[in-house]
Each structure stands twice: as C-alpha cells, then as structure tokens.
Design an enzyme around this catalytic site. Structure first.
Site, PDB file in Angstrom:
ATOM      1  N   HIS A  12       0.832  -1.203   0.000  1.00  0.00           N
ATOM      2  CA  HIS A  12       0.000   0.000   0.000  1.00  0.00           C
ATOM      3  C   HIS A  12       0.871   1.258   0.000  1.00  0.00           C
ATOM      4  O   HIS A  12       0.381   2.354   0.261  1.00  0.00           O
ATOM      5  CB  HIS A  12      -0.936  -0.001   1.223  1.00  0.00           C
ATOM      6  CG  HIS A  12      -1.955  -1.091   1.172  1.00  0.00           C
ATOM      7  ND1 HIS A  12      -3.206  -0.915   0.626  1.00  0.00           N
ATOM      8  CD2 HIS A  12      -1.905  -2.376   1.567  1.00  0.00           C
ATOM      9  CE1 HIS A  12      -3.886  -2.051   0.701  1.00  0.00           C
ATOM     10  NE2 HIS A  12      -3.119  -2.959   1.275  1.00  0.00           N
ATOM     11  N   LYS A  16       6.954   2.601  -3.148  1.00  0.00           N
ATOM     12  CA  LYS A  16       7.365   1.232  -3.444  1.00  0.00           C
ATOM     13  C   LYS A  16       6.669   0.688  -4.687  1.00  0.00           C
ATOM     14  O   LYS A  16       7.294   0.073  -5.543  1.00  0.00           O
ATOM     15  CB  LYS A  16       6.902   0.367  -2.274  1.00  0.00           C
ATOM     16  CG  LYS A  16       7.957  -0.247  -1.472  1.00  0.00           C
ATOM     17  CD  LYS A  16       7.249  -1.305  -0.626  1.00  0.00           C
ATOM     18  CE  LYS A  16       7.759  -1.319   0.753  1.00  0.00           C
ATOM     19  NZ  LYS A  16       7.086  -2.340   1.569  1.00  0.00           N
ATOM     20  N   ASP A  71       8.968  -6.494   1.871  1.00  0.00           N
ATOM     21  CA  ASP A  71       9.114  -5.932   3.214  1.00  0.00           C
ATOM     22  C   ASP A  71      10.524  -5.397   3.312  1.00  0.00           C
ATOM     23  O   ASP A  71      11.495  -6.096   3.025  1.00  0.00           O
ATOM     24  CB  ASP A  71       8.823  -6.947   4.319  1.00  0.00           C
ATOM     25  CG  ASP A  71       8.524  -6.204   5.622  1.00  0.00           C
ATOM     26  OD1 ASP A  71       7.522  -5.460   5.666  1.00  0.00           O
ATOM     27  OD2 ASP A  71       9.303  -6.338   6.586  1.00  0.00           O
ATOM     28  N   ASP A 158      14.725   8.092   2.016  1.00  0.00           N
ATOM     29  CA  ASP A 158      15.666   8.453   0.947  1.00  0.00           C
ATOM     30  C   ASP A 158      16.410   9.782   1.183  1.00  0.00           C
ATOM     31  O   ASP A 158      17.610   9.851   0.909  1.00  0.00           O
ATOM     32  CB  ASP A 158      14.958   8.492  -0.414  1.00  0.00           C
ATOM     33  CG  ASP A 158      14.763   7.099  -1.008  1.00  0.00           C
ATOM     34  OD1 ASP A 158      15.593   6.212  -0.725  1.00  0.00           O
ATOM     35  OD2 ASP A 158      13.788   6.914  -1.747  1.00  0.00           O
ATOM     36  N   LYS A 178      18.170   5.074  -9.173  1.00  0.00           N
ATOM     37  CA  LYS A 178      17.893   4.360  -7.907  1.00  0.00           C
ATOM     38  C   LYS A 178      17.442   2.931  -8.221  1.00  0.00           C
ATOM     39  O   LYS A 178      17.861   1.978  -7.557  1.00  0.00           O
ATOM     40  CB  LYS A 178      16.836   5.105  -7.087  1.00  0.00           C
ATOM     41  CG  LYS A 178      16.573   4.421  -5.737  1.00  0.00           C
ATOM     42  CD  LYS A 178      15.462   5.041  -4.909  1.00  0.00           C
ATOM     43  CE  LYS A 178      15.157   4.142  -3.707  1.00  0.00           C
ATOM     44  NZ  LYS A 178      13.868   4.420  -3.063  1.00  0.00           N
ATOM     45  N   ARG A 184      16.208  -2.689  -3.408  1.00  0.00           N
ATOM     46  CA  ARG A 184      15.058  -3.284  -4.119  1.00  0.00           C
ATOM     47  C   ARG A 184      15.507  -3.799  -5.496  1.00  0.00           C
ATOM     48  O   ARG A 184      15.073  -4.858  -5.936  1.00  0.00           O
ATOM     49  CB  ARG A 184      13.961  -2.205  -4.237  1.00  0.00           C
ATOM     50  CG  ARG A 184      12.622  -2.689  -4.759  1.00  0.00           C
ATOM     51  CD  ARG A 184      11.492  -1.724  -4.387  1.00  0.00           C
ATOM     52  NE  ARG A 184      11.280  -1.712  -2.952  1.00  0.00           N
ATOM     53  CZ  ARG A 184      11.608  -0.692  -2.149  1.00  0.00           C
ATOM     54  NH1 ARG A 184      12.124   0.419  -2.643  1.00  0.00           N
ATOM     55  NH2 ARG A 184      11.416  -0.776  -0.851  1.00  0.00           N
TER      56      ARG A 184
HETATM   57  O1  ITT Z   1       3.940  -2.798   3.895  1.00  0.00           O
HETATM   58  P1  ITT Z   1       3.654  -2.034   2.625  1.00  0.00           P
HETATM   59  O2  ITT Z   1       2.196  -1.893   2.349  1.00  0.00           O
HETATM   60  O3  ITT Z   1       4.412  -2.567   1.454  1.00  0.00           O
HETATM   61  O4  ITT Z   1       4.185  -0.513   2.822  1.00  0.00           O
HETATM   62  P2  ITT Z   1       5.110   0.020   4.018  1.00  0.00           P
HETATM   63  O5  ITT Z   1       5.480   1.421   3.720  1.00  0.00           O
HETATM   64  O6  ITT Z   1       4.453  -0.256   5.340  1.00  0.00           O
HETATM   65  O7  ITT Z   1       6.395  -0.881   3.849  1.00  0.00           O
HETATM   66  P3  ITT Z   1       7.204  -1.726   4.931  1.00  0.00           P
HETATM   67  O8  ITT Z   1       6.292  -2.296   5.939  1.00  0.00           O
HETATM   68  O9  ITT Z   1       8.064  -2.675   4.155  1.00  0.00           O
HETATM   69  O10 ITT Z   1       8.124  -0.652   5.624  1.00  0.00           O
HETATM   70  C1  ITT Z   1       9.218  -0.132   4.903  1.00  0.00           C
HETATM   71  C2  ITT Z   1       9.745   1.123   5.561  1.00  0.00           C
HETATM   72  O11 ITT Z   1      11.065   1.355   5.102  1.00  0.00           O
HETATM   73  C3  ITT Z   1      11.117   2.515   4.288  1.00  0.00           C
HETATM   74  N1  ITT Z   1      11.776   2.179   3.012  1.00  0.00           N
HETATM   75  C4  ITT Z   1      11.773   0.985   2.370  1.00  0.00           C
HETATM   76  N2  ITT Z   1      12.372   1.080   1.177  1.00  0.00           N
HETATM   77  C5  ITT Z   1      12.770   2.354   1.062  1.00  0.00           C
HETATM   78  C6  ITT Z   1      13.416   3.075   0.045  1.00  0.00           C
HETATM   79  O12 ITT Z   1      13.735   2.513  -1.127  1.00  0.00           O
HETATM   80  N3  ITT Z   1      13.661   4.365   0.254  1.00  0.00           N
HETATM   81  C7  ITT Z   1      13.308   4.956   1.404  1.00  0.00           C
HETATM   82  N4  ITT Z   1      12.666   4.372   2.407  1.00  0.00           N
HETATM   83  C8  ITT Z   1      12.400   3.062   2.245  1.00  0.00           C
HETATM   84  C9  ITT Z   1       9.668   2.913   3.991  1.00  0.00           C
HETATM   85  O13 ITT Z   1       9.518   4.288   3.878  1.00  0.00           O
HETATM   86  C10 ITT Z   1       8.928   2.362   5.184  1.00  0.00           C
HETATM   87  O14 ITT Z   1       8.990   3.280   6.247  1.00  0.00           O
HETATM   88 MG    MG Z   2       4.173  -2.158   5.947  1.00  0.00          MG
END
Ligand code: ITT
Ligand code: MG
Length: 198
Positions: A12, A16, A71, A158, A178, A184
């Site tokens: 969500h 991502k 995740d 980021d 990126k 990722r």
């Molecule tokens: O679970 P979903 O629905 O996929 O969405 P989410 O935002 O809750 O996703 P996560 O539970 O995986 O939490 C990932 C956290 O790490 C951060 N994050 C992950 N990948 C990132 C990226 O490429 N750049 C910056 N922050 C990132 C992101 O902003 C979230 O705070």
């Molecule tokens: Mg999440």
C-alpha cells in the site's frame, strides 16, 4: 513452472509500488492489492521475510492471483539495527517526515564514521495463497545517514540516506538510477533470474 504473466503487488506504499512497477511492468501485468482489498494485514512477523510472506499470502488470498510482497526498511548500525522491521512504524505511524525527524534526533552529535546504515529489501512471491515454497529474495544497500535531509526524489528515508558510490543522497538520484542500484533493485534482480525473465 508455468510462466507468471500477471501478479498482484502486495503493498500500500505508493513509492514502493512505483518502483516495483517500473522494474517489472514490461514483462508482467501488475496490479496493486488495493484493486482487491483495502485491508492491510498486520505485520506481526519478527523478520523482514516473515512479514513479506504474510503480506503476499493475504494478497494472493484476496486476489486469486500470484502475489509479490516487499518488506523493507533501514538498519542503522549505531542503533543496533533499528528501526529495521519497524521502519514504517518508527514514529508510531506518523509518517515519513516524523520517522526521519526521529532518526535524526537519535543520531544527533554522531560523526559520519558512526552513521553507517543499510537499506534491506526482502521479496516474497507466492504462486497462490497456500504456496508451500515461496520464492524469497533479498537485497542490501550500504550507505550512511546524513545530518539533514537532501533531495526530493524517492520516498521514506531516501532524503537521509547517503549513497557513497554516487556521492549524493538517494533522494537526489533520478528514479531510473535508484532502480538500478538500490536494495530493491538487487532483490528484484534475483527474482527476475528465478522467474527466468532476467
Ligand atoms: O507494507 P507495505 O504496504 O508494502 O508498505 P510500508 O510502507 O508499510 O512498507 P514496509 O512495511 O516494508 O516498511 C518499509 C519502511 O522502510 C522505508 N523504506 C523501504 N524502502 C525504502 C526506500 O527505497 N527508500 C526509502 N525508504 C524506504 C519505507 O519508507 C517504510 O517506512
Ligand atoms: Mg508495511
């Protein structure tokens, strides 16, 4: 294994979703899980991969399609790997700006040499909700936490993530760049190979 031509992205997070779509969209028809359900499963796992599996399983169940979940998070060495699996919830669900402010406060006064961090990305692909053998992939991206935000691209942490190999923050990288070098991108490269679309 039957080739996968369509899948649901079990996220969500708009940032991502955009990145995953850009990395996969040429080869596979992708749909966000929000097309099927607004319910976000609780991330009760104690590891990234457990949470990726439970998100993918939920999405496969509500969509009837193969499901890919991501995740991910930020692990900061000086904080013993925090915020880690709690990265999205670090500031109690108040969002990216609050998460970043809390991280800067936690590292206040620490010199560059003590600000090492890595982004972690795990991917779980389930062919169906009861798939007993999910495809699991991970990618790591090493960097350092800045003293103040820089850049407007990307999402989440980021603006605070310094990318040594490019001499800029990850929010200063063009999206396509990126998507070539991030945590990722690394996990996705492994997934593409496993799916035979490398
Ligand atoms: O679970 P979903 O629905 O996929 O969405 P989410 O935002 O809750 O996703 P996560 O539970 O995986 O939490 C990932 C956290 O790490 C951060 N994050 C992950 N990948 C990132 C990226 O490429 N750049 C910056 N922050 C990132 C992101 O902003 C979230 O705070
Ligand atoms: Mg999440």
């Amino acid at each position: 294994m039957q080739p996968i031509t369509e899948l649901v992205l079990a996220s969500h997070n708009a940032g991502k979703l955009k990145e995953l779509q850009a990395m996969l969209g040429k080869d596979i028809r992708v749909r966000p899980v929000s097309d099927f359900s607004a319910i976000e499963p609780e991330e009760t796992g104690l590891s990234f991969i457990e949470n990726a599996i439970l998100k993918a399983r939920h999405a496969a169940r509500v969509s009837g399609l193969p499901a890919l979940a991501d995740d991910s998070g930020l692990a900061v060495a000086a904080l013993g790997g925090a915020p880690g699996i709690y990265s999205a919830r670090y500031a109690d669900g108040q969002g990216d700006a609050a998460n970043n402010a809390k991280l800067l406060a936690a590292l206040q006064g620490l010199p560059d040499a003590e600000r090492d961090a890595q982004f972690v990305c795990t991917l779980a692909l389930l062919r169906h909700a009861e798939d007993p053998l999910p495809i699991l992939c991970e990618g790591l991206w090493h960097g350092r936490i800045l003293h103040a935000p820089r850049g407007e691209q990307g999402f989440g942490y980021d603006p605070l993530f310094w990318v040594p190999e490019r001499d800029c923050s990850s929010a200063e990288l063009p999206a396509a760049e990126k998507n070539r070098i991030s945590h990722r991108a690394k996990a996705m490269e492994i997934l593409r190979r496993r799916l035979g679309i490398a």
